[in-house]
Design an enzyme around this catalytic site. Structure first.
Site, PDB file in Angstrom:
ATOM      1  N   ASP A 256       0.856  -0.989   0.232  1.00 45.63           N
ATOM      2  CA  ASP A 256       0.122   0.147   0.384  1.00 45.63           C
ATOM      3  C   ASP A 256       0.865   1.282   0.639  1.00 45.63           C
ATOM      4  OD1 ASP A 256      -1.057   2.306   1.053  1.00 45.63           O
ATOM      5  OD2 ASP A 256      -2.966   1.012   1.481  1.00 45.63           O
ATOM      6  N   HIS A 257       0.881   2.216  -0.981  1.00 49.24           N
ATOM      7  CA  HIS A 257       2.320   2.770  -1.307  1.00 49.24           C
ATOM      8  C   HIS A 257       1.368   4.369   0.355  1.00 49.24           C
ATOM      9  CE1 HIS A 257      -0.784   4.817  -3.935  1.00 49.24           C
ATOM     10  NE2 HIS A 257       0.323   5.937  -4.059  1.00 49.24           N
TER      11      HIS A 257
ATOM     12  N   HIS B 214      -5.628   2.372   1.242  1.00 51.08           N
ATOM     13  CA  HIS B 214      -5.095   3.594   2.409  1.00 51.08           C
ATOM     14  C   HIS B 214      -5.630   4.226   3.181  1.00 51.08           C
ATOM     15  CE1 HIS B 214      -3.187   2.791  -1.709  1.00 51.08           C
ATOM     16  NE2 HIS B 214      -3.320   3.934  -2.587  1.00 51.08           N
TER      17      HIS B 214
HETATM   18  C1  BG6 Z   1      -3.697   4.978  -6.079  1.00 51.29           C
HETATM   19  C2  BG6 Z   1      -5.364   4.786  -7.088  1.00 51.29           C
HETATM   20  O1  BG6 Z   1      -3.852   3.711  -5.801  1.00 51.29           O
HETATM   21  O2  BG6 Z   1      -3.657   5.540  -5.827  1.00 51.29           O
HETATM   22  C3  BG6 Z   1      -5.342   6.139  -8.060  1.00 51.29           C
HETATM   23  O3  BG6 Z   1      -5.357   3.527  -8.159  1.00 51.29           O
HETATM   24  C4  BG6 Z   1      -4.716   7.245  -7.200  1.00 51.29           C
HETATM   25  O4  BG6 Z   1      -7.088   6.234  -8.679  1.00 51.29           O
HETATM   26  C5  BG6 Z   1      -3.444   6.955  -6.047  1.00 51.29           C
HETATM   27  O5  BG6 Z   1      -4.650   8.633  -8.355  1.00 51.29           O
HETATM   28  C6  BG6 Z   1      -3.071   7.886  -5.406  1.00 51.29           C
HETATM   29  O6  BG6 Z   1      -1.575   8.177  -4.710  1.00 51.29           O
HETATM   30  P1  BG6 Z   1      -0.950   9.777  -4.504  1.00 51.29           P
HETATM   31  O7  BG6 Z   1       0.151   9.081  -3.745  1.00 51.29           O
HETATM   32  O8  BG6 Z   1      -0.419  10.304  -5.677  1.00 51.29           O
HETATM   33  O9  BG6 Z   1      -2.094  10.261  -3.030  1.00 51.29           O
END
Ligand code: BG6
Length: 513
Positions: free
Chosen positions: A200-201, A263
Site C-alpha cells: 500500500d504505497h 489507503h
Molecule cells: C492509487 C489509486 O492507489 O492511488 C489512484 O489507484 C490514485 O486512483 C492514487 O490516484 C493516489 O496516490 P497518491 O500517492 O498520488 O496520493
C-alpha cells in the site's frame, strides 16, 4: 545544519538495513507503474548506495525484447520520473545489471528460463541471490504468476534463510472479501506469509511513517489520545485529477475499492491502533488488525446512513471547465461507479467508543490534499464569555500527508490589545522548511524494506481481509441500488451534500483542509 537535525539519508543507514545480494524480477515490466515508480525508485536506491554490491534487475513480460531495449526503457523512465537528475556513472553500473526475460505469465517454461538466468548470474558472481518477485500486473494474471513461481521452484529458493525468495504484490488484493480470501490462499499455498509483501504505497510515504513517530515518540500525545479528549477524527484523501486514461480499470473499481478500502483504512488504523510492543512487522500489524476488528458494521440505509457515494459532474478545475464522469472516455453513460465515497465509522473499544471517525476520498475535488485531522473537545465553561464564544476554535491537530507535508495545531490565542479577545492561530511544522524537500519516494522505502525482509510497512493477509469484510456489504448494497441514491458533486467542489450530512448528524462539519 546541526548534526541532530540532518536527514538520516545523509548519514547512510544503520547496519541492520543492509540487504543480501538480490535480484528483483518485475512482472509487468512494460507497465506504467514500473516506469513511473519502480525503476526510478531502484535507481535512487543505487544513487544513495543502498543497493547491495551484487544487485540485478530483471524485467519479465510477454513482449520479446532484448536486454538493451529494456535498458533503454529503464533509462528513459529514470530521465522522466526520477526525483533526482540521473548520474551517468550510477546508471552505467545499474544498466549493466539490468536484464530482460520474455514469456507468457502462464507458461511454465518461461519460469524455467527465468530460473536458469538467475542461476547463471549466481554462478558468474559465485554467490547466492535473494530473488524478489515483484508482481505489478493486472490482477487477472496474479494467479498464474503465483502458481508458476510455485511450480518452477522459484518461490521456495533458500527457504527459511535470510535470503529466501520474496514476493511483492501490488493492489488490488481482491475486489471483495471472497476474492481477497482466494488471493491470500493462492499466495500462501506457494509462499509463507513472511515471504509476502503486499504494497500500500501510502505506508511508504514519509508523513505516514511520521504519524507513528509523532504518536509514539512524543510523550504529550498518549494521555490525550482517546475518547476523553478527542471529539472526532476526519481523514481526507482528496484528488484533483479525474479518472484520466484509467476508466477501463476505474469503472470496475470505484472510489471505495480504489482508495477507501486500502489507503484511508490504513491511515485510520495507524491513527487509532494501540501502541505496539515493538516496531517489528508482526507487532505493528497485530495492532492494526485489532483496531480494524473493533470497527462496527455500518448502517447502509435508512434516514441516517453511515455511508455516502457520489459521482463528479461537470465543473471547473484549475480555472478550466472539465466534463463530468459520465462524459469521460470509456465510461458507460449509465455508470453507477462512485468517484467519491465517505464513511462514518465507530470503533468499539475502550479508547475510541463514541468518537466518530470520518473518512472521505474522491476525484475531481477542489485540491489534491491528504490529511488526518484530530479534533479535540472544546474547553468547558466560559472564562472568555464576553468574547464571542463561537470564536473559540476546537483544538485540531492535523497531519498533512501531502502535499505541503507537515503537522499543524490550531490553538486559541489572545489578540493583542486592551481587551481580551481571542482568535484561533495555527502552529505549523513544515517538512520542507526543516528537512529540505528532496525526501525519498514511497517506493524507495518500500523496495528497500522488502529487500531486507522488513514487513512493517506492508499489509498482512488478515488486515486486507478485515478491511474487505467491512467494505464488502457496502459494495453489495451499492451494486443492488445501481444509480439510486448516487449523489453528484460539481468537479472542483469538496464533495456531495450527502457527505456533509454524515457529519451534520453529529453536529460536525468537514474542515477545509
Ligand atoms: C492509487 C489509486 O492507489 O492511488 C489512484 O489507484 C490514485 O486512483 C492514487 O490516484 C493516489 O496516490 P497518491 O500517492 O498520488 O496520493
Amino acid at each position: 545544519m546541526a548534526e541532530e537535525t540532518r536527514h538520516p539519508f545523509l548519514h547512510g543507514l544503520s547496519k541492520h538495513r543492509g540487504s543480501p545480494p538480490t535480484v528483483i524480477i518485475i512482472f509487468g515490466a512494460s507497465g506504467d507503474l514500473t516506469a513511473r515508480k519502480l525503476i526510478p525508485a531502484i535507481y535512487n536506491l543505487a544513487h544513495d548506495g543502498l543497493l547491495p554490491a551484487d544487485f540485478y534487475l530483471i524485467g519479465f513480460g510477454r513482449k520479446a525484447i532484448p536486454d538493451a531495449e529494456f535498458q533503454k526503457m529503464a533509462a528513459d523512465a529514470i530521465k522522466e520520473f526520477s526525483r533526482r537528475e540521473p548520474s551517468p556513472d550510477v546508471w552505467a553500473r545499474l544498466a549493466a545489471r539490468t536484464l530482460y526475460v520474455s514469456g507468457g505469465y502462464d507458461e511454465k517454461p518461461a519460469y524455467d528460463r527465468l530460473g536458469a538466468r538467475i542461476a547463471g548470474l549466481e554462478k558468474e558472481i559465485g554467490q547466492e541471490l535473494q530473488s524478489l518477485f515483484y508482481i505489478s500486473t493486472p490482477p487477472t494474471v496474479f494467479a498464474p504468476i503465483i502458481q508458476n513461481l510455485g511450480a518452477s521452484g522459484l518461490a521456495a529458493r533458500y527457504l527459511r534463510q535470510r535470503h529466501q525468495s520474496k514476493c511483492i504484490i501490488e493492489k488490488p488484493f481482491g475486489r471483495d472479501l471472497a476474492s481477497a480470501q482466494a488471493l491470500n490462499l493462492e499466495l500462501t499455498t506457494v509462499f509463507d506469509e513472511s515471504q509476502v509483501f503486499r504494497i500500500d504505497h501510502y505506508l511508504g510515504k514519509e508523513t505516514v511513517q511520521d504519524l507513528l513517530v509523532q504518536r509514539f515518540a512524543n510523550a504529550i500525545f498518549e494521555p490525550i489520545w482517546n475518547r476523553n479528549f478527542i471529539d472526532h477524527v476526519q481523514i481526507t484523501v482528496a484528488e484533483q485529477v479525474g479518472v484520466e486514461a484509467r476508466a477501463g480499470y476505474y469503472e470496475q473499481s470505484g472510489c471505495l475499492r480504489d482508495m477507501i478500502q486500502n489507503h484511508t483504512m490504513q491511515l485510520l488504523a495507524l491513527t487509532a491502533m494501540e501502541p505496539p510492543v515493538s516496531m517489528d512487522a508482526e507487532s505493528v500489524r497485530d495492532e492494526k488488525v485489532k483496531v480494524l476488528k473493533a470497527i462496527q458494521p455500518l448502517r447502509l440505509d435508512g434516514a441516517n446512513p453511515d455511508v455516502a457515494r457520489a459521482q463528479y459532474g461537470a465543473g471547473v478545475i484549475g480555472g478550466k471547465p472539465v466534463p463530468g464522469y459520465l462524459q469521460e472516455k470509456d465510461v458507460s453513460p449509465a455508470s453507477a461507479t462512485e468517484t467519491f465515497a465517505a464513511l462514518r465509522l465507530s470503533i468499539n473499544n475502550w479508547r475510541w467508543q463514541g468518537v466518530p471517525f470520518y473518512l472521505r476520498s474522491g476525484k475531481h475535488l477542489a485540491r489534491r490534499v491528504s490529511e488526518i485531522a484530530v479534533r479535540f473537545k472544546r474547553t468547558p465553561g466560559s472564562l472568555f464569555a464576553e468574547t464571542d464564544r463561537s470564536m473559540l476554535a476546537a483544538n485540531t491537530l492535523a497531519f498533512q500527508i501531502q502535499p505541503d507535508e507537515g503537522l499543524s495545531l490550531i490553538l486559541n490565542a489572545k489578540i493583542p490589545g486592551l481587551e481580551t479577545r481571542t482568535q484561533p492561530v495555527k502552529m505549523n511544522f513544515k517538512y520542507a522548511t526543516t528537512f529540505g524537500s528532496n525526501t525519498p519516494e514511497a517506493y524507495e522505502r518500500l523496495v528497500l524494506d522488502a529487500m531486507i525482509g522488513d514487513g512493517t510497512l506492508f499489509i498482512r493477509g488478515d488486515e486486507t481481509e478485515r478491511s474487505w469484510q467491512l467494505c464488502t456489504p457496502i459494495l453489495e448494497h451499492w451494486a443492488a441500488q445501481g444509480r439510486t441514491g448516487l449523489d453528484t458533486y460539481a468537479s472542483g467542489a469538496w464533495g456531495p451534500p450527502s457527505a456533509e450530512a454524515l457529519l451534520a448528524a453529529n453536529g460536525h462539519s468537514w474542515r477545509e483542509p
